[in-house]
Design a protein around this motif. Structure first.
Motif, PDB file in Angstrom:
ATOM      1  N   CYS A 208       0.095 -19.725  33.314  1.00 50.93           N
ATOM      2  CA  CYS A 208       1.430 -19.412  32.797  1.00 50.93           C
ATOM      3  C   CYS A 208       1.857 -18.004  33.191  1.00 50.93           C
ATOM      4  O   CYS A 208       1.031 -17.161  33.535  1.00 50.93           O
ATOM      5  CB  CYS A 208       1.448 -19.512  31.271  1.00 50.93           C
ATOM      6  N   ASN A 209       3.156 -17.763  33.094  1.00 54.40           N
ATOM      7  CA  ASN A 209       3.669 -16.402  33.254  1.00 54.40           C
ATOM      8  C   ASN A 209       3.499 -15.631  31.944  1.00 54.40           C
ATOM      9  O   ASN A 209       3.535 -16.207  30.853  1.00 54.40           O
ATOM     10  CB  ASN A 209       5.136 -16.422  33.677  1.00 54.40           C
ATOM     11  N   PHE A 210       3.329 -14.319  32.069  1.00 58.97           N
ATOM     12  CA  PHE A 210       2.941 -13.470  30.946  1.00 58.97           C
ATOM     13  C   PHE A 210       4.031 -12.439  30.657  1.00 58.97           C
ATOM     14  O   PHE A 210       4.583 -11.830  31.577  1.00 58.97           O
ATOM     15  CB  PHE A 210       1.622 -12.769  31.286  1.00 58.97           C
ATOM     16  N   PHE A 211       4.322 -12.253  29.374  1.00 59.00           N
ATOM     17  CA  PHE A 211       5.312 -11.278  28.918  1.00 59.00           C
ATOM     18  C   PHE A 211       4.726 -10.448  27.785  1.00 59.00           C
ATOM     19  O   PHE A 211       3.909 -10.943  27.001  1.00 59.00           O
ATOM     20  CB  PHE A 211       6.560 -11.981  28.366  1.00 59.00           C
ATOM     21  N   ILE A 212       5.168  -9.199  27.702  1.00 57.96           N
ATOM     22  CA  ILE A 212       4.890  -8.392  26.519  1.00 57.96           C
ATOM     23  C   ILE A 212       6.217  -7.871  25.963  1.00 57.96           C
ATOM     24  O   ILE A 212       7.245  -7.902  26.651  1.00 57.96           O
ATOM     25  CB  ILE A 212       3.939  -7.205  26.806  1.00 57.96           C
ATOM     26  N   VAL A 213       6.163  -7.425  24.718  1.00 55.61           N
ATOM     27  CA  VAL A 213       7.326  -6.812  24.067  1.00 55.61           C
ATOM     28  C   VAL A 213       6.909  -5.444  23.557  1.00 55.61           C
ATOM     29  O   VAL A 213       5.899  -5.317  22.860  1.00 55.61           O
ATOM     30  CB  VAL A 213       7.836  -7.678  22.899  1.00 55.61           C
ATOM     31  N   ARG A 214       7.665  -4.426  23.940  1.00 60.58           N
ATOM     32  CA  ARG A 214       7.412  -3.058  23.485  1.00 60.58           C
ATOM     33  C   ARG A 214       8.723  -2.455  22.998  1.00 60.58           C
ATOM     34  O   ARG A 214       9.699  -2.388  23.738  1.00 60.58           O
ATOM     35  CB  ARG A 214       6.828  -2.199  24.606  1.00 60.58           C
ATOM     36  N   LYS A 215       8.723  -2.071  21.718  1.00 58.09           N
ATOM     37  CA  LYS A 215       9.913  -1.453  21.113  1.00 58.09           C
ATOM     38  C   LYS A 215      11.178  -2.294  21.345  1.00 58.09           C
ATOM     39  O   LYS A 215      12.242  -1.775  21.674  1.00 58.09           O
ATOM     40  CB  LYS A 215      10.104  -0.034  21.646  1.00 58.09           C
ATOM     41  N   GLY A 216      11.037  -3.589  21.191  1.00 53.31           N
ATOM     42  CA  GLY A 216      12.175  -4.484  21.294  1.00 53.31           C
ATOM     43  C   GLY A 216      12.546  -4.902  22.699  1.00 53.31           C
ATOM     44  O   GLY A 216      13.416  -5.762  22.884  1.00 53.31           O
ATOM     45  N   ALA A 217      11.900  -4.318  23.706  1.00 56.98           N
ATOM     46  CA  ALA A 217      12.187  -4.649  25.107  1.00 56.98           C
ATOM     47  C   ALA A 217      11.121  -5.602  25.641  1.00 56.98           C
ATOM     48  O   ALA A 217       9.934  -5.472  25.322  1.00 56.98           O
ATOM     49  CB  ALA A 217      12.245  -3.388  25.960  1.00 56.98           C
ATOM     50  N   VAL A 218      11.555  -6.539  26.470  1.00 62.61           N
ATOM     51  CA  VAL A 218      10.673  -7.545  27.053  1.00 62.61           C
ATOM     52  C   VAL A 218      10.268  -7.104  28.458  1.00 62.61           C
ATOM     53  O   VAL A 218      11.128  -6.727  29.263  1.00 62.61           O
ATOM     54  CB  VAL A 218      11.391  -8.910  27.108  1.00 62.61           C
ATOM     55  N   TRP A 219       8.969  -7.127  28.726  1.00 60.74           N
ATOM     56  CA  TRP A 219       8.447  -6.761  30.044  1.00 60.74           C
ATOM     57  C   TRP A 219       7.716  -7.963  30.645  1.00 60.74           C
ATOM     58  O   TRP A 219       7.016  -8.699  29.953  1.00 60.74           O
ATOM     59  CB  TRP A 219       7.433  -5.628  29.952  1.00 60.74           C
ATOM     60  N   THR A 220       7.864  -8.135  31.937  1.00 62.01           N
ATOM     61  CA  THR A 220       7.032  -9.067  32.689  1.00 62.01           C
ATOM     62  C   THR A 220       6.757  -8.458  34.058  1.00 62.01           C
ATOM     63  O   THR A 220       7.342  -7.436  34.415  1.00 62.01           O
ATOM     64  CB  THR A 220       7.691 -10.461  32.800  1.00 62.01           C
ATOM     65  N   SER A 221       5.879  -9.056  34.816  1.00 64.23           N
ATOM     66  CA  SER A 221       5.499  -8.482  36.108  1.00 64.23           C
ATOM     67  C   SER A 221       6.670  -8.536  37.086  1.00 64.23           C
ATOM     68  O   SER A 221       7.687  -9.201  36.844  1.00 64.23           O
ATOM     69  CB  SER A 221       4.305  -9.228  36.696  1.00 64.23           C
ATOM     70  N   THR A 222       6.522  -7.862  38.191  1.00 64.41           N
ATOM     71  CA  THR A 222       7.567  -7.860  39.224  1.00 64.41           C
ATOM     72  C   THR A 222       7.797  -9.248  39.804  1.00 64.41           C
ATOM     73  O   THR A 222       8.847  -9.516  40.377  1.00 64.41           O
ATOM     74  CB  THR A 222       7.193  -6.923  40.377  1.00 64.41           C
ATOM     75  N   ASP A 237      16.827 -14.687  32.095  1.00 60.19           N
ATOM     76  CA  ASP A 237      18.282 -14.884  32.045  1.00 60.19           C
ATOM     77  C   ASP A 237      18.789 -14.858  30.609  1.00 60.19           C
ATOM     78  O   ASP A 237      19.840 -14.249  30.318  1.00 60.19           O
ATOM     79  CB  ASP A 237      18.660 -16.215  32.699  1.00 60.19           C
ATOM     80  N   LEU A 238      18.073 -15.525  29.692  1.00 62.39           N
ATOM     81  CA  LEU A 238      18.493 -15.548  28.291  1.00 62.39           C
ATOM     82  C   LEU A 238      18.476 -14.147  27.687  1.00 62.39           C
ATOM     83  O   LEU A 238      19.370 -13.799  26.896  1.00 62.39           O
ATOM     84  CB  LEU A 238      17.581 -16.479  27.490  1.00 62.39           C
ATOM     85  N   CYS A 239      17.484 -13.362  28.038  1.00 61.86           N
ATOM     86  CA  CYS A 239      17.441 -11.983  27.541  1.00 61.86           C
ATOM     87  C   CYS A 239      18.669 -11.206  28.016  1.00 61.86           C
ATOM     88  O   CYS A 239      19.338 -10.521  27.229  1.00 61.86           O
ATOM     89  CB  CYS A 239      16.163 -11.294  28.004  1.00 61.86           C
ATOM     90  N   ARG A 240      18.980 -11.327  29.292  1.00 60.66           N
ATOM     91  CA  ARG A 240      20.122 -10.597  29.848  1.00 60.66           C
ATOM     92  C   ARG A 240      21.439 -11.043  29.233  1.00 60.66           C
ATOM     93  O   ARG A 240      22.353 -10.235  29.035  1.00 60.66           O
ATOM     94  CB  ARG A 240      20.148 -10.769  31.364  1.00 60.66           C
ATOM     95  N   GLU A 241      21.537 -12.332  28.930  1.00 61.70           N
ATOM     96  CA  GLU A 241      22.780 -12.864  28.373  1.00 61.70           C
ATOM     97  C   GLU A 241      22.937 -12.569  26.888  1.00 61.70           C
ATOM     98  O   GLU A 241      24.038 -12.705  26.339  1.00 61.70           O
ATOM     99  CB  GLU A 241      22.812 -14.382  28.585  1.00 61.70           C
ATOM    100  N   ASN A 242      21.849 -12.156  26.233  1.00 57.26           N
ATOM    101  CA  ASN A 242      21.878 -11.972  24.785  1.00 57.26           C
ATOM    102  C   ASN A 242      21.472 -10.557  24.359  1.00 57.26           C
ATOM    103  O   ASN A 242      20.995 -10.357  23.232  1.00 57.26           O
ATOM    104  CB  ASN A 242      20.979 -13.013  24.114  1.00 57.26           C
ATOM    105  N   ALA A 243      21.688  -9.600  25.243  1.00 56.12           N
ATOM    106  CA  ALA A 243      21.493  -8.178  24.942  1.00 56.12           C
ATOM    107  C   ALA A 243      20.074  -7.843  24.498  1.00 56.12           C
ATOM    108  O   ALA A 243      19.862  -6.945  23.684  1.00 56.12           O
ATOM    109  CB  ALA A 243      22.502  -7.724  23.885  1.00 56.12           C
ATOM    110  N   ILE A 244      19.098  -8.581  25.050  1.00 51.02           N
ATOM    111  CA  ILE A 244      17.695  -8.242  24.832  1.00 51.02           C
ATOM    112  C   ILE A 244      17.224  -7.495  26.086  1.00 51.02           C
ATOM    113  O   ILE A 244      17.216  -8.075  27.175  1.00 51.02           O
ATOM    114  CB  ILE A 244      16.836  -9.495  24.615  1.00 51.02           C
ATOM    115  N   PRO A 245      16.846  -6.228  25.979  1.00 52.50           N
ATOM    116  CA  PRO A 245      16.402  -5.501  27.179  1.00 52.50           C
ATOM    117  C   PRO A 245      15.218  -6.211  27.826  1.00 52.50           C
ATOM    118  O   PRO A 245      14.265  -6.593  27.139  1.00 52.50           O
ATOM    119  CB  PRO A 245      15.988  -4.131  26.632  1.00 52.50           C
TER     120      PRO A 245
END
Length: 311
Positions: A208-222, A237-245
Motif C-alpha cells: 500500500c501507499n503510506f501517509f503520515i499526518v503532522r500538525k494537521g498536514a498530510v505527507w506522503t512520498s514524492t 486530490d480530496l485533501c487539495r479540494e477540502n483545504a487539508i494541507p
C-alpha cells in the motif's frame, strides 16, 4: 507470534459464495476449479505480466478508466500486446460479473501475461500464441474493524529500487521484492513492511501507499520510487479540494516516528490506520481526526461516482 495475531490491509470476512465463483480465462468463463493456465505461461514461468485490482460498488466499477489507463500504459512499456482494446476488456469484466451475479462489495483482479511460451526461456518471441487474460472476481468486503485494530509496520532493509532496475511504478506480476519485505516484517512481529527508497527516505509498504499526518498536514512520498496508487491520488486530490494541507515530499523515519497519525491507502481497503511503527505507538494507538475526515470524504466520493454512473 501466531498467524491469528497478524492483520492485513486485505482482511475480509470469509464468504462461501467464493467457493463456486466463475473465472474468466481467455474468453471462457469457467468454475474456479476448472480455471487453469499452462505451466509454460509467461506469468507462471517468469512473472512476465501485469495486473490491476478493481472494486465494484453498487454496480459501478470504481475509477475504471484510471485503472485501464495504467494497465495499457504498463503493456506499452513491456511491449506486451493485450490482444483487446479497453472497451473489449471492460466487456469481459462485466461478463464475468454477470456470470457470478455480482452487484456490490466485489474485488476484481485483472491479469494479463505475455502468454504461453514454446520453450521455458525468457525471450519474448517464444510467447507465440498471444496474451493470457484472467479475471478473478470475488465477493469481498473490507473488514471494518480494521479502523479499530490498526496496522503494525516494521521498517525493512529491502527498498523500492531505482527505475533503472525495475520501475516500482510498474504493476507487474514480479512481486518477489515485496514478498521478501513482508516476510521480514512478519518475522519481526509486524503486519506489513515499511519500505524506504534508495536514498533512505520513507516510501511505501509492501502492498500500500503510506501517509503520515503532522500538525494537521498530510505527507506522503514524492511518488518517484513507488506505485502511484489510484487511491493515493484520490486522497491527495480530496485533501487539495477540502483545504487539508498535503505534501508529496521526501521525509525520514525521524518525521515518521513523530507523526500524529499514519495511514495506508489501496484499492481494496481504501484507507487503513497505522497504530505502530517499529514498536513505536502512533497517534495514541487509534485512528485520528484527519484519517476519519479523509475516510469520510472518500466514501462520499464513491457515493457520488455511483450516483453519477446511474444517472
Amino acid at each position: 507470534m501466531n498467524d491469528a495475531d497478524h492483520v492485513s490491509t486485505h482482511d475480509a470476512a470469509a464468504d462461501v459464495r467464493n467457493d463456486t465463483i466463475k473465472i474468466y480465462v481467455d474468453g471462457n468463463i469457467v468454475h474456479r476449479d476448472e480455471a487453469k493456465v499452462s505451466v509454460y505461461d509467461s506469468g507462471f514461468m517468469l512473472g512476465d505480466g501485469i495486473w490491476e485490482g478493481l472494486r465494484l460498488y453498487d454496480g459501478v466499477l470504481s475509477f475504471l478508466d484510471a485503472h485501464l489507463d495504467r494497465l495499457y500504459e504498463a503493456a506499452l512499456y513491456l511491449d506486451l500486446d493485450i490482444g483487446m482494446d479497453g472497451d473489449q476488456l471492460t466487456a469481459a469484466i462485466h461478463d464475468t460479473l454477470r456470470a457470478n451475479d455480482m452487484h456490490t462489495d466485489v474485488h476484481l483482479r485483472v491479469m494479463v501475461t505475455r502468454g504461453r511460451k514454446r520453450k521455458p526461456f525468457q525471450h519474448p518471441h517464444l510467447s507465440m500464441w498471444g496474451s493470457t487474460i484472467v479475471i478473478i472476481a470475488e465477493h469481498s468486503k473490507p473488514d471494518e474493524t480494521m479502523v479499530q485494530r490498526g496496522i503494525r509496520l516494521h521498517t525493512v532493509p529491502h527498498h523500492r529500487g531505482l527505475p533503472l532496475t525495475q520501475d516500482a511504478k510498474l504493476n507487474s506480476h514480479s512481486k518477489l521484492n515485496c514478498i521478501i519485505a513482508l516476510n521480514h516484517a512478519i518475522r519481526a512481529g509486524a503486519d506489513e513492511a515499511l519500505m524506504l527508497d534508495p536514498f533512505g527516505f520513507v516510501n511505501t509498504t509492501n502492498a500500500c501507499n503510506f501517509f503520515i499526518v503532522r500538525k494537521g498536514a498530510v505527507w506522503t512520498s514524492t511518488g518517484d520510487y513507488c506505485m502511484n496508487g489510484i487511491t493515493r491520488q484520490k486522497v491527495i486530490d480530496l485533501c487539495r479540494e477540502n483545504a487539508i494541507p498535503v505534501y508529496e515530499r521526501n521525509f525520514s523515519l525521524v518525521d515518521t516516528y513523530g507523526a500524529d497519525e499514519a495511514f495506508l491507502t489501496g484499492t481494496f481497503g481504501a484507507q487503513t490506520p497505522v497504530f505502530e511503527i517499529d514498536g513505536r505507538e502512533i497517534g495514541g494507538g487509534k485512528a485520528g481526526p484527519v484519517f476519519h475526515r479523509i475516510r469520510g470524504l472518500y466514501k462520499d466520493l464513491i457515493a457520488e461516482q455511483v450516483a453519477l454512473a446511474k444517472g
